[in-house]
Write a protein that holds these residues in place. Structure first.
Motif, short mmCIF file in Angstrom:
data_model
loop_
_atom_site.label_atom_id
_atom_site.label_comp_id
_atom_site.label_asym_id
_atom_site.label_seq_id
_atom_site.Cartn_x
_atom_site.Cartn_y
_atom_site.Cartn_z
N THR A 71 40.52 38.85 41.07
CA THR A 71 40.53 40.02 40.20
C THR A 71 39.80 41.17 40.86
OG1 THR A 71 40.55 38.60 38.26
CG2 THR A 71 39.91 40.88 37.91
N LEU A 72 38.66 40.85 41.50
CA LEU A 72 37.89 41.90 42.15
C LEU A 72 38.54 42.33 43.45
CD1 LEU A 72 34.29 40.47 41.63
CD2 LEU A 72 35.36 42.36 40.40
N GLY A 73 39.10 41.34 44.20
CA GLY A 73 39.67 41.64 45.51
C GLY A 73 40.95 42.43 45.43
N ALA A 74 41.66 42.30 44.31
CA ALA A 74 42.90 43.06 44.15
C ALA A 74 42.78 43.83 42.85
CB ALA A 74 44.10 42.12 44.14
N ALA A 75 41.91 44.79 42.85
CA ALA A 75 41.55 45.48 41.62
C ALA A 75 42.70 46.19 40.95
CB ALA A 75 40.44 46.49 41.92
N THR A 76 43.73 46.44 41.71
CA THR A 76 44.87 47.16 41.15
C THR A 76 45.87 46.24 40.48
OG1 THR A 76 46.01 47.00 43.25
CG2 THR A 76 44.71 48.99 42.88
N GLY B 197 54.08 48.15 37.10
CA GLY B 197 54.86 49.21 37.73
C GLY B 197 56.03 48.65 38.47
N SER B 198 56.72 49.53 39.17
CA SER B 198 57.89 49.13 39.96
C SER B 198 57.45 48.75 41.35
CB SER B 198 58.89 50.29 40.01
OG SER B 198 59.98 49.97 40.84
N SER B 199 57.65 47.51 41.73
CA SER B 199 57.21 47.03 43.03
C SER B 199 57.92 47.78 44.14
CB SER B 199 57.49 45.53 43.17
OG SER B 199 56.79 44.82 42.19
N GLY B 200 57.16 48.13 45.15
CA GLY B 200 57.74 48.82 46.29
C GLY B 200 57.93 50.30 46.03
N SER B 201 57.69 50.74 44.82
CA SER B 201 57.86 52.15 44.51
C SER B 201 56.61 52.90 44.88
CB SER B 201 58.14 52.34 43.01
OG SER B 201 57.04 51.90 42.25
N THR C 64 52.11 55.96 47.86
CA THR C 64 51.82 54.67 48.50
C THR C 64 52.60 53.56 47.81
OG1 THR C 64 49.58 55.40 49.05
CG2 THR C 64 50.00 53.04 49.09
N PRO C 65 53.40 52.80 48.55
CA PRO C 65 54.15 51.71 47.92
C PRO C 65 53.24 50.59 47.45
CG PRO C 65 54.40 51.61 50.29
CD PRO C 65 53.67 52.89 50.00
N THR C 66 53.62 49.96 46.36
CA THR C 66 52.90 48.80 45.83
C THR C 66 53.77 47.57 46.01
OG1 THR C 66 51.67 50.10 44.19
CG2 THR C 66 51.91 47.74 43.77
N VAL C 67 53.19 46.52 46.57
CA VAL C 67 53.93 45.28 46.83
C VAL C 67 53.17 44.12 46.19
CG1 VAL C 67 54.70 43.66 48.60
CG2 VAL C 67 54.93 46.12 48.99
N LYS C 68 53.87 43.33 45.41
CA LYS C 68 53.28 42.13 44.80
C LYS C 68 53.56 40.93 45.69
CE LYS C 68 55.39 42.96 40.84
NZ LYS C 68 55.84 42.84 39.43
N LEU C 69 52.51 40.24 46.07
CA LEU C 69 52.62 39.13 47.02
C LEU C 69 51.87 37.92 46.47
CD1 LEU C 69 52.10 39.51 50.88
CD2 LEU C 69 51.56 37.41 49.65
N MET C 70 52.59 36.84 46.22
CA MET C 70 51.97 35.59 45.76
C MET C 70 51.83 34.63 46.93
SD MET C 70 53.15 32.79 42.85
CE MET C 70 52.80 33.82 41.43
N VAL C 71 50.66 34.03 47.03
CA VAL C 71 50.35 33.12 48.13
C VAL C 71 50.31 31.68 47.61
CG1 VAL C 71 48.72 32.61 49.98
CG2 VAL C 71 48.97 34.96 49.17
N GLY C 72 50.78 30.76 48.44
CA GLY C 72 50.79 29.35 48.05
C GLY C 72 49.46 28.67 48.24
N GLY C 73 48.39 29.25 47.66
CA GLY C 73 47.05 28.68 47.79
C GLY C 73 46.20 29.61 48.64
N ILE C 74 45.77 30.71 48.04
CA ILE C 74 45.16 31.79 48.81
C ILE C 74 43.83 31.44 49.45
CG2 ILE C 74 43.89 32.89 46.92
CD1 ILE C 74 45.03 35.60 48.01
N GLY D 245 48.72 51.96 54.66
CA GLY D 245 49.44 52.71 53.64
C GLY D 245 50.22 51.93 52.62
N VAL D 246 49.70 50.76 52.21
CA VAL D 246 50.39 49.98 51.19
C VAL D 246 49.37 49.33 50.26
CG1 VAL D 246 50.48 47.93 52.70
CG2 VAL D 246 52.11 48.15 50.80
N ASP D 247 49.67 49.33 48.97
CA ASP D 247 48.84 48.62 47.99
C ASP D 247 49.44 47.23 47.79
OD1 ASP D 247 47.11 50.74 47.50
OD2 ASP D 247 48.41 51.60 45.96
N VAL D 248 48.72 46.22 48.22
CA VAL D 248 49.21 44.84 48.08
C VAL D 248 48.44 44.16 46.95
CG1 VAL D 248 49.42 42.59 49.18
CG2 VAL D 248 49.92 44.66 50.49
N VAL D 249 49.17 43.73 45.95
CA VAL D 249 48.59 43.03 44.81
C VAL D 249 48.73 41.53 45.08
CG1 VAL D 249 48.67 42.66 42.32
CG2 VAL D 249 49.21 44.92 43.27
N LEU D 250 47.63 40.89 45.42
CA LEU D 250 47.65 39.47 45.75
C LEU D 250 47.50 38.60 44.51
CD1 LEU D 250 45.31 39.44 48.89
CD2 LEU D 250 47.80 39.18 48.89
#
Length: 361
Positions: A15-20, A27-31, A37-47, A68-73
């Motif tokens: 929550t803290l590491g991906a505050a956004t 929002g619209s991913s990649g928009s 700045t584009p926002t990308v949602k990325l799920m990890v298989g065991g971060i 230049g990208v906002d990555v929501v982990l």
């Protein structure tokens, strides 16, 4: 994939590491976000697993922001949707997952591709109980073996290692034991003779004195010895239609991760551990010293440049065919691309060290 229940502390870290995350997920991913700045949602298989550490490390080093990208982990949880399935269904844009899923998806008629390769090896070890008598996959016959989940990458790899030694899947039993503390308990309580797992669980098993590494597929060298060649595992996979329509966002994510791989390649395990969340490197399983020692042991899994290695896709396809997952013709050239990683290295003025796979794998 490799699923495990998140501890409360890990949820807090994410929550803290991906505050956004909360504000961006609606929002619209990649928009374009603020300032385009584009926002990308990325799920990890065991971060919090070492095999996937580049994702959080890139965040903590500020590399996503730098490029230049906002990555929501986010991370998958036991009993929840796997990262690769969340990506395929559109819940997230990208998955931090194993390359072999691209082959599985193609067989199912879905176009998914690997856009940057983080590792040339699975980062896994077959950890066997002290009195199991297992010293190679040839000894799997008659044993109960633990995998993360049935159908997961560890399940596929376990079957492949057995087949390479002439042991049929019907000759042994496989059960899902998760990872971390549940995998340790399954081995300690005699529920399984061996469990395929990754760091830092490997270090915890060794420290407790309840098991040893019987088969090493943790490093590129180990994977080559056990499987006959590089076995690319952790990477970023995404739907081909999403990649085609979000090339700028995809490139920026790859730029950040290639920079992270270079940082890993030029820094010590202690340096890396210092940049990761406390809950990743020191918890109920391991101390920070254990974590650093484990990373020193298996740091060789990470590629220096994000390039899919030559022969790697062919080797993974051979695995899928041997265990019966690849039941139709597979066009390997559409399951991965090196274009983004090559561009990222060129942008940074880096010389690539990995021989790139061609369209035939």
């Amino acid at each position: 994939m490799f699923k495990r229940t998140l501890t409360a502390s890990l949820v807090t870290v994410l929550t803290l590491g991906a505050a956004t995350a909360c504000s961006s997920s609606s929002g619209s991913s990649g928009s374009g976000g603020s300032g385009g700045t584009p926002t990308v949602k990325l799920m990890v298989g065991g971060i919090d697993k070492q095999i996937y550490l580049p994702f959080q490390l890139a965040q903590n080093l500020g590399f996503y922001k730098k490029y230049g990208v906002d990555v929501v982990l986010s991370t998958e949880q036991d009993g929840g949707t796997g990262a690769e399935d969340a990506m395929a269904s559109g819940q997230v844009d990208m998955a931090g997952a194993w390359y072999n899923h691209t082959i599985d998806f193609q067989v199912k008629g879905k176009a998914v591709e690997d856009i940057v390769q983080l590792s040339g090896a699975p980062g896994e070890r077959e950890m066997c109980a002290t009195k199991s008598g297992v010293h190679s996959a040839a000894d799997f016959k008659g044993k109960t073996l633990g995998v993360t989940d049935l159908g997961s990458g560890t399940d596929t790899l376990t079957q492949f290692l057995a087949a390479k030694k002439g042991v049929k899947t019907s000759d042994f039993h496989r059960i899902g034991v998760g990872a971390g503390s549940t995998a340790v308990a399954a081995l300690q309580n005699g529920k399984v003779a061996c469990v395929m797992t990754t760091q830092p669980t490997v270090a915890a098993i060794q420290k407790k004195g309840i098991g040893y590494s019987a088969v090493d597929v943790a490093t590129t060298e180990g994977a080559t010895a056990a499987t006959g060649g590089a076995w690319p595992a952790a990477g970023v996979i995404a739907r081909s239609d999403w990649v085609d329509s979000h090339k700028d966002a995809a490139q920026k994510v790859v730029d950040a991760l290639v920079a992270t791989l270079h940082w890993i390649n030029t820094h010590s395990a202690a340096d890396i551990a210092d940049k990761l969340p406390q809950s990743f490197v020191q918890n109920q399983l391991v101390t920070k010293a254990d974590y650093i020692a484990a990373l020193n042991q298996d740091k060789g899994q990470f590629l220096p440049d994000g390039i899919m290695p030559a022969g790697g896709p062919k080797n993974v396809l051979a695995t899928e065919e041997l265990v019966g997952h690849a039941t139709s013709k597979v066009d390997l050239g559409t399951t991965f691309t090196n274009d983004f990683a090559l561009a990222a290295n060129k942008k940074e003025g880096l010389t690539t060290k990995t021989a790139p796979a061609g369209s035939a794998g």
